[in-house]
Design an enzyme around this catalytic site. Structure first.
Site, PDB file in Angstrom:
ATOM      1  N   SER A   1       0.865  -1.180   0.000  1.00 45.61           N
ATOM      2  CA  SER A   1       0.000   0.000   0.000  1.00 45.61           C
ATOM      3  C   SER A   1       0.899   1.227   0.000  1.00 45.61           C
ATOM      4  CB  SER A   1      -0.881   0.012   1.255  1.00 45.61           C
ATOM      5  OG  SER A   1      -1.471   1.283   1.453  1.00 45.61           O
TER       6      SER A   1
ATOM      7  N   TYR B   1      -1.044  -0.973  10.248  1.00 45.38           N
ATOM      8  CA  TYR B   1      -1.239  -1.207   8.815  1.00 45.38           C
ATOM      9  C   TYR B   1      -0.001  -0.769   8.036  1.00 45.38           C
ATOM     10  CZ  TYR B   1      -3.570  -1.191   4.249  1.00 45.38           C
ATOM     11  OH  TYR B   1      -3.919  -1.419   2.942  1.00 45.38           O
TER      12      TYR B   1
END
Length: 254
Positions: free
Chosen positions: A147, A160
């Protein structure tokens, strides 16, 4: 990687990026195993996609369940492609709004799914791929998903961002590790895509996220991720690389 008479595994295959990729693979005649949680609509998705695929319910951090999915694919044809899309979001601040330390259990849980799960799937798929007969100098290709948060994690994204940065760090090392075995490894790092992870946000928030993308000023389509995944599969010179797929966005702090 030539996928004729081959099988593939797509994790997170019941929705979003994984489903779009599975559709591409099945459309090319590749027997595709969709790995997703038992609570996912995986069985319904497979029924819709047709006979050239199967559903393997699994938590990606579960060695036995993932090994069963690998066997399901390789029993049909040599496993030559992995596209690992499974993951989950979540918010953990270092210190929460009440002044208390962030939850270590929540942090561990997100790392377990997004980083440990990635390595678990990669190691099991790669161990199977290295037993394949080479086709034009290749035995297989593994594609992972990071990401843009790996570089520009926003406030509250500590676990994350940590996990996705770990996936980026894993990519070149894994590619070098598997090079002598003729297995390639790449990673795609999406920006803001229209996937179930964003479904928990309001239309107003989603609109702001879309407008923040320089060009095209919209959320990414899962089919665009799938198109890049298939290009990585096809292009033998793509190895050890993390490719941002983000419309030139650089995420702000919040």
């Amino acid at each position: 990687m030539i996928l004729e008479n081959a099988s593939a595994i797509v994790t997170g295959g019941a929705s979003g990026l994984g489903l779009a990729t599975a559709r591409q693979l099945v459309g090319r005649g590749v027997f595709t195993v969709l790995v997703d949680l038992p609570t996912s609509p995986g069985a319904e998705v497979v029924a819709d996609l047709g006979d050239h695929c199967a559903f393997a319910p699994a938590d990606v951090a579960d060695p036995e369940a993932v090994a069963a999915a690998v066997k399901m694919a390789s029993d049909q044809a040599p496993l030559r492609a992995l596209v690992h899309c499974a993951g989950r979001g979540g918010t953990v601040r270092v210190v929460d709004r009440a002044g208390e330390p962030g939850s270590l259990d929540d942090y561990r849980g997100l790392i377990e799914t997004n980083l440990v799960g990635t390595f678990n799937v990669l190691r099991l798929a790669a161990a199977n791929m290295i037993t394949n007969e080479p086709v034009e100098g290749e035995r297989g290709v593994c594609i992972m998903t990071a990401s843009v948060a790996a570089w520009e994690g926003q406030i509250g994204q500590t676990p994350y961002a940590s996990a996705k940065a770990g996936v980026v760090g894993m990519t070149l090392v894994a590619a070098r590790d598997l090079a002598s075995r003729l297995v390639r490894v790449c990673t795609i790092a999406p920006g803001t895509f229209d996937t179930p992870i964003l479904s928990r946000f309001s239309d107003e928030v989603r609109g702001r996220l879309a407008a923040a993308v320089p060009h095209p000023a919209r959320l990414g389509h899962p089919e665009e991720y799938a198109a890049l995944a298939m290009h990585i599969v096809d292009n033998a010179m793509l190895n050890g690389e993390t490719i941002r797929l983000d419309g030139a966005i650089r995420m702000p702090a919040r």
